[in-house]
Motif scaffolding. Structure first.
Motif, PDB file in Angstrom:
ATOM      1  N   ASP A 182       0.866  -1.178   0.000  1.00 34.54           N
ATOM      2  CA  ASP A 182       0.000   0.000   0.000  1.00 34.54           C
ATOM      3  C   ASP A 182       0.896   1.219   0.000  1.00 34.54           C
ATOM      4  O   ASP A 182       1.754   1.350   0.868  1.00 34.54           O
ATOM      5  CB  ASP A 182      -0.856   0.051   1.271  1.00 34.54           C
ATOM      6  CG  ASP A 182      -1.893  -1.049   1.305  1.00 34.54           C
ATOM      7  OD1 ASP A 182      -2.442  -1.377   0.246  1.00 34.54           O
ATOM      8  OD2 ASP A 182      -2.151  -1.573   2.399  1.00 34.54           O
ATOM      9  N   THR A 183       0.674   2.115  -0.954  1.00 36.07           N
ATOM     10  CA  THR A 183       1.536   3.292  -0.946  1.00 36.07           C
ATOM     11  C   THR A 183       0.722   4.574  -1.054  1.00 36.07           C
ATOM     12  O   THR A 183      -0.275   4.639  -1.757  1.00 36.07           O
ATOM     13  CB  THR A 183       2.667   3.190  -2.011  1.00 36.07           C
ATOM     14  OG1 THR A 183       3.133   4.488  -2.304  1.00 36.07           O
ATOM     15  CG2 THR A 183       2.220   2.530  -3.260  1.00 36.07           C
ATOM     16  N   SER A 184       1.139   5.552  -0.273  1.00 36.55           N
ATOM     17  CA  SER A 184       0.449   6.839  -0.283  1.00 36.55           C
ATOM     18  C   SER A 184       1.458   7.946  -0.054  1.00 36.55           C
ATOM     19  O   SER A 184       2.489   7.758   0.599  1.00 36.55           O
ATOM     20  CB  SER A 184      -0.611   6.880   0.811  1.00 36.55           C
ATOM     21  OG  SER A 184      -0.016   6.711   2.061  1.00 36.55           O
ATOM     22  N   ASN A 185       1.134   9.104  -0.626  1.00 36.42           N
ATOM     23  CA  ASN A 185       1.884  10.323  -0.358  1.00 36.42           C
ATOM     24  C   ASN A 185       3.402  10.153  -0.541  1.00 36.42           C
ATOM     25  O   ASN A 185       4.172  10.671   0.254  1.00 36.42           O
ATOM     26  CB  ASN A 185       1.571  10.792   1.066  1.00 36.42           C
ATOM     27  CG  ASN A 185       1.733  12.288   1.194  1.00 36.42           C
ATOM     28  OD1 ASN A 185       1.416  13.031   0.263  1.00 36.42           O
ATOM     29  ND2 ASN A 185       2.262  12.726   2.314  1.00 36.42           N
ATOM     30  N   SER A 186       3.776   9.420  -1.555  1.00 38.12           N
ATOM     31  CA  SER A 186       5.200   9.153  -1.779  1.00 38.12           C
ATOM     32  C   SER A 186       5.575   9.454  -3.226  1.00 38.12           C
ATOM     33  O   SER A 186       4.694   9.593  -4.084  1.00 38.12           O
ATOM     34  CB  SER A 186       5.511   7.685  -1.475  1.00 38.12           C
ATOM     35  OG  SER A 186       5.273   7.410  -0.113  1.00 38.12           O
ATOM     36  N   LYS A 187       6.875   9.538  -3.473  1.00 38.87           N
ATOM     37  CA  LYS A 187       7.363   9.773  -4.834  1.00 38.87           C
ATOM     38  C   LYS A 187       8.408   8.733  -5.196  1.00 38.87           C
ATOM     39  O   LYS A 187       9.249   8.396  -4.356  1.00 38.87           O
ATOM     40  CB  LYS A 187       8.040  11.149  -4.915  1.00 38.87           C
ATOM     41  CG  LYS A 187       7.085  12.306  -4.905  1.00 38.87           C
ATOM     42  CD  LYS A 187       7.871  13.605  -5.063  1.00 38.87           C
ATOM     43  CE  LYS A 187       6.947  14.804  -4.856  1.00 38.87           C
ATOM     44  NZ  LYS A 187       7.707  16.012  -4.523  1.00 38.87           N
ATOM     45  N   ASN A 188       8.374   8.293  -6.437  1.00 40.24           N
ATOM     46  CA  ASN A 188       9.446   7.444  -6.966  1.00 40.24           C
ATOM     47  C   ASN A 188       9.710   6.213  -6.108  1.00 40.24           C
ATOM     48  O   ASN A 188      10.802   6.043  -5.568  1.00 40.24           O
ATOM     49  CB  ASN A 188      10.727   8.290  -7.143  1.00 40.24           C
ATOM     50  CG  ASN A 188      11.833   7.515  -7.825  1.00 40.24           C
ATOM     51  OD1 ASN A 188      11.583   6.553  -8.559  1.00 40.24           O
ATOM     52  ND2 ASN A 188      13.081   7.912  -7.561  1.00 40.24           N
ATOM     53  N   VAL A 189       8.689   5.401  -5.970  1.00 38.38           N
ATOM     54  CA  VAL A 189       8.852   4.112  -5.299  1.00 38.38           C
ATOM     55  C   VAL A 189       8.790   3.020  -6.375  1.00 38.38           C
ATOM     56  O   VAL A 189       7.834   2.977  -7.153  1.00 38.38           O
ATOM     57  CB  VAL A 189       7.736   3.878  -4.260  1.00 38.38           C
ATOM     58  CG1 VAL A 189       7.818   2.474  -3.670  1.00 38.38           C
ATOM     59  CG2 VAL A 189       7.805   4.926  -3.155  1.00 38.38           C
ATOM     60  N   THR A 190       9.792   2.182  -6.441  1.00 36.95           N
ATOM     61  CA  THR A 190       9.809   1.071  -7.388  1.00 36.95           C
ATOM     62  C   THR A 190       9.672  -0.233  -6.629  1.00 36.95           C
ATOM     63  O   THR A 190      10.420  -0.480  -5.679  1.00 36.95           O
ATOM     64  CB  THR A 190      11.127   1.063  -8.192  1.00 36.95           C
ATOM     65  OG1 THR A 190      11.147   2.216  -9.022  1.00 36.95           O
ATOM     66  CG2 THR A 190      11.236  -0.186  -9.066  1.00 36.95           C
ATOM     67  N   ILE A 191       8.721  -1.035  -7.049  1.00 40.59           N
ATOM     68  CA  ILE A 191       8.537  -2.356  -6.437  1.00 40.59           C
ATOM     69  C   ILE A 191       8.738  -3.364  -7.554  1.00 40.59           C
ATOM     70  O   ILE A 191       8.019  -3.328  -8.562  1.00 40.59           O
ATOM     71  CB  ILE A 191       7.144  -2.482  -5.814  1.00 40.59           C
ATOM     72  CG1 ILE A 191       6.959  -1.420  -4.727  1.00 40.59           C
ATOM     73  CG2 ILE A 191       6.930  -3.890  -5.238  1.00 40.59           C
ATOM     74  CD1 ILE A 191       5.538  -1.254  -4.230  1.00 40.59           C
ATOM     75  N   THR A 192       9.717  -4.234  -7.412  1.00 39.48           N
ATOM     76  CA  THR A 192      10.072  -5.073  -8.554  1.00 39.48           C
ATOM     77  C   THR A 192      10.508  -6.472  -8.142  1.00 39.48           C
ATOM     78  O   THR A 192      10.905  -6.707  -6.997  1.00 39.48           O
ATOM     79  CB  THR A 192      11.165  -4.347  -9.396  1.00 39.48           C
ATOM     80  OG1 THR A 192      11.355  -5.046 -10.611  1.00 39.48           O
ATOM     81  CG2 THR A 192      12.484  -4.254  -8.647  1.00 39.48           C
ATOM     82  N   ASN A 193      10.379  -7.396  -9.092  1.00 43.20           N
ATOM     83  CA  ASN A 193      10.856  -8.774  -8.898  1.00 43.20           C
ATOM     84  C   ASN A 193      10.349  -9.401  -7.606  1.00 43.20           C
ATOM     85  O   ASN A 193      11.109 -10.060  -6.891  1.00 43.20           O
ATOM     86  CB  ASN A 193      12.394  -8.804  -8.896  1.00 43.20           C
ATOM     87  CG  ASN A 193      12.981  -8.338 -10.213  1.00 43.20           C
ATOM     88  OD1 ASN A 193      12.330  -8.442 -11.253  1.00 43.20           O
ATOM     89  ND2 ASN A 193      14.177  -7.821 -10.184  1.00 43.20           N
ATOM     90  N   SER A 194       9.090  -9.200  -7.319  1.00 38.50           N
ATOM     91  CA  SER A 194       8.551  -9.701  -6.057  1.00 38.50           C
ATOM     92  C   SER A 194       7.408 -10.674  -6.295  1.00 38.50           C
ATOM     93  O   SER A 194       6.813 -10.705  -7.371  1.00 38.50           O
ATOM     94  CB  SER A 194       8.109  -8.524  -5.189  1.00 38.50           C
ATOM     95  OG  SER A 194       9.260  -7.765  -4.840  1.00 38.50           O
ATOM     96  N   VAL A 195       7.122 -11.454  -5.280  1.00 43.00           N
ATOM     97  CA  VAL A 195       6.120 -12.505  -5.376  1.00 43.00           C
ATOM     98  C   VAL A 195       5.164 -12.378  -4.196  1.00 43.00           C
ATOM     99  O   VAL A 195       5.609 -12.262  -3.053  1.00 43.00           O
ATOM    100  CB  VAL A 195       6.798 -13.890  -5.361  1.00 43.00           C
ATOM    101  CG1 VAL A 195       5.770 -14.991  -5.368  1.00 43.00           C
ATOM    102  CG2 VAL A 195       7.749 -14.031  -6.543  1.00 43.00           C
ATOM    103  N   VAL A 196       3.866 -12.389  -4.501  1.00 43.89           N
ATOM    104  CA  VAL A 196       2.854 -12.165  -3.460  1.00 43.89           C
ATOM    105  C   VAL A 196       1.786 -13.254  -3.514  1.00 43.89           C
ATOM    106  O   VAL A 196       1.239 -13.534  -4.591  1.00 43.89           O
ATOM    107  CB  VAL A 196       2.190 -10.785  -3.672  1.00 43.89           C
ATOM    108  CG1 VAL A 196       0.945 -10.633  -2.816  1.00 43.89           C
ATOM    109  CG2 VAL A 196       3.178  -9.653  -3.397  1.00 43.89           C
TER     110      VAL A 196
END
Ligand SMILES: *[C@@H]1O[C@H](CO)[C@@H](O)[C@H](O)[C@H]1NC(C)=O
Ligand SMILES: *[C@@H]1O[C@H](CO)[C@@H](O)[C@H](O)[C@H]1NC(C)=O
Ligand SMILES: *[C@@H]1O[C@H](CO)[C@@H](O)[C@H](O)[C@H]1NC(C)=O
Ligand SMILES: *[C@@H]1O[C@H](CO)[C@@H](O)[C@H](O)[C@H]1NC(C)=O
Ligand SMILES: *[C@@H]1O[C@H](CO)[C@@H](O)[C@H](O)[C@H]1NC(C)=O
Ligand SMILES: *[C@@H]1O[C@H](CO)[C@@H](O)[C@H](O)[C@H]1NC(C)=O
Ligand SMILES: *[C@@H]1O[C@H](CO)[C@@H](O)[C@H](O)[C@H]1NC(C)=O
Ligand SMILES: *[C@@H]1O[C@H](CO)[C@@H](O)[C@H](O)[C@H]1NC(C)=O
Ligand SMILES: *[C@@H]1O[C@H](CO)[C@@H](O)[C@H](O)[C@H]1NC(C)=O
Ligand SMILES: *[C@@H]1O[C@H](CO)[C@@H](O)[C@H](O)[C@H]1NC(C)=O
Length: 390
Positions: A182-196
């Motif tokens: 969950d992301t809020s009020n942020s800049k330039n967040v990269t989420i990568t190569n992940s498994v959920v």
């Protein structure tokens, strides 16, 4: 001879035991207490958290100095108590968070799970909050979150990579609202190569800009979402790239939801190269009537959804589901690019196709194998007319 061999073995054994092992270093947090945490945070730039049991009701609050490396090793567990807030918070600038091979952050969420998530029942903590700038989080292995797993807020220039979030047990034991990111009020967040593997959104962007969500695998949850947006302090989502992700056995594939009777902007969002598989409810869903507790069916006008790109989104929906569903007020959406959408399998007739920009070349009806209400009305009228003629 025998005796000296034995002596030698004992000496070798003692020598191989590493007395400077991180488990005993002054920058290591281990055992069943957080009593040394504050001194570690003020004196150490390389912190190891090793086989730690966080006492019930406490938060492992890692407010680290600039340029700190935090490594998780071994089993990290948590006592059980009903609480709000987080089990872990990690804050700071230029922080490197690393999961060492073989480590596990085990929330043992079943102790809180009651099928209600954040909507009542037991008071459940969220798992991990990041408030980071210029930082990287790598290789974390997380299991069984009480509810939401990773909350990224007030952050900038952060990479989360090679994360595994395994909440599969929640499928059968009452996991609910177990969002992954969950992301809020942020800049330039990269989420990568992940498994959920979870029971709610794989990604939910409530606000923020410049994020990328790439090369991830999402299983069992509610899909990859922008939103819900609206009604918060920050209601702008912009410059988002969601690319090369796979969504399997989930309620939705791709989704954008803006809250009923709120205002905000969703602009310059790209969903590209998305594979969906065995989706139960909606393969592709954009709705402007969202309300926690049930969408109203009446999209409102307070939003702009502009410069959205949907390219190469393909895969399957179960027959009880809907391939494509779009419910927006007229004039809210503009400047969409839609290319190569191939979502098949859904046969549910409850389809809305409203508010799509007329110049977008996107035929929602075509994707559902059903005619628009107007076409249906026309065909029905023709039929009635023909019968009447006879
Ligand atoms: C002993 O442990 C320290 C701290 O974890 C580590 O830096 C060092 O490489 C270890 N030495 C050996 C021989 O394993
Ligand atoms: C706290 O640190 C001291 C000094 O390093 C150590 O002797 C003690 O065992 C630590 N306490 C805990 C609970 O780890
Ligand atoms: C960030 O922290 C690392 C240590 O993790 C350090 O080597 C590097 O110089 C820091 N970068 C800046 C810009 O301070
Ligand atoms: C985004 O964050 C990453 C990771 O900190 C950084 O390398 C990159 O320069 C940032 N990009 C922008 C546009 O600030
Ligand atoms: C797409 O993501 C998968 C992992 O889900 C990765 O193996 C593959 O290399 C990625 N493809 C590209 C072109 O980056
Ligand atoms: C749109 O967002 C992308 C990131 O997905 C960014 O690279 C691009 O600069 C943005 N375009 C505009 C006009 O801001
Ligand atoms: C919309 O929100 C306003 C407050 O922002 C409220 O006064 C109004 O009753 C709401 N309307 C509906 C139909 O919910
Ligand atoms: C598709 O999802 C259903 C649950 O909605 C599940 O029972 C079924 O096994 C899934 N099919 C595949 C091929 O995974
Ligand atoms: C679409 O975006 C382009 C480029 O930003 C702009 O020139 C054009 O006016 C926009 N069209 C509409 C209908 O908003
Ligand atoms: C619009 O869609 C039609 C049919 O899918 C296609 O032939 C045409 O090239 C598309 N035009 C644009 C501008 O994408």
């Amino acid at each position: 001879m025998r005796l000296s061999l034995l002596t030698l073995s004992i000496i070798l054994l003692i020598e191989s035991y590493n007395f400077s092992e991180s488990a005993t270093s002054e920058c290591t947090l281990t055992g069943n207490s957080l009593e040394n945490l504050s001194s570690i945070l003020t004196t150490c730039k390389e912190i190891s958290i090793v086989n730690l049991h966080v006492p019930a009701g406490e938060t492992l609050a890692l407010n680290a100095q600039d340029n700190t490396i935090i490594t998780f090793q071994g089993m990290i567990t948590f006592g059980y108590k009903e609480m709000s807030g987080f089990l872990i918070t990690i804050r700071g600038n230029n922080i490197t968070v690393v999961g060492a091979p073989g480590h596990l952050l085990d929330g043992d969420g079943v102790r809180w799970w009651d099928g209600l998530g954040g909507n009542g029942g037991k008071n459940k903590p969220k798992f991990i909050q990041f408030r980071l700038t210029n930082s990287i989080v790598k290789g974390l292995n997380v299991k069984n979150s009480p509810k939401h797993c990773f909350t990224i807020t007030n952050s900038e220039n952060v990479i989360l990579t090679d994360i595994t979030y395994n909440n599969l047990d929640g499928d059968t034991q009452g996991g609910h609202n177990t969002d992954a990111f969950d992301t809020s009020n942020s800049k330039n967040v990269t989420i990568t190569n992940s498994v959920v593997f979870n029971q709610d959104d794989c990604l939910a962007i409530n606000s923020g800009s410049g994020h990328a969500f790439t090369n991830n695998y999402c299983y069992g949850g509610h899909g990859i979402s922008i939103g819900s947006v609206g009604g918060r302090t920050n209601n702008v989502v912009e410059n988002i790239l969601i690319k090369n992700n796979t969504i399997v056995n989930s309620e939705n594939g791709v989704r954008i939801k803006t809250n009923y009777n709120t205002t905000g902007i969703v602009t310059n969002v790209t969903y590209e190269d998305i594979t969906i598989e065995n989706i139960t409810d909606y393969g592709f869903l954009i709705r402007g009537d969202y309300l926690n507790g049930g969408p109203t069916g009446q999209p409102t006008r307070g939003f702009e959804l502009s410069h959205l790109t949907f390219r190469n989104i393909r895969g399957t929906v179960q027959s009880k589901g809907t391939n494509v569903y779009i419910l927006l007020s007229d004039g809210v959406a503009s400047n969409w690019t839609v290319e190569n959408i191939g979502i098949v399998g859904g046969l549910k007739r409850d389809v809305r196709c409203l508010g799509i920009p007329s110049d977008s070349n996107f035929s929602c009806e075509d994707h559902n194998g059903v005619h628009s209400p107007y076409v249906s009305f026309f065909l029905l009228s023709t039929l009635v007319f023909l019968i009447f003629l006879r």
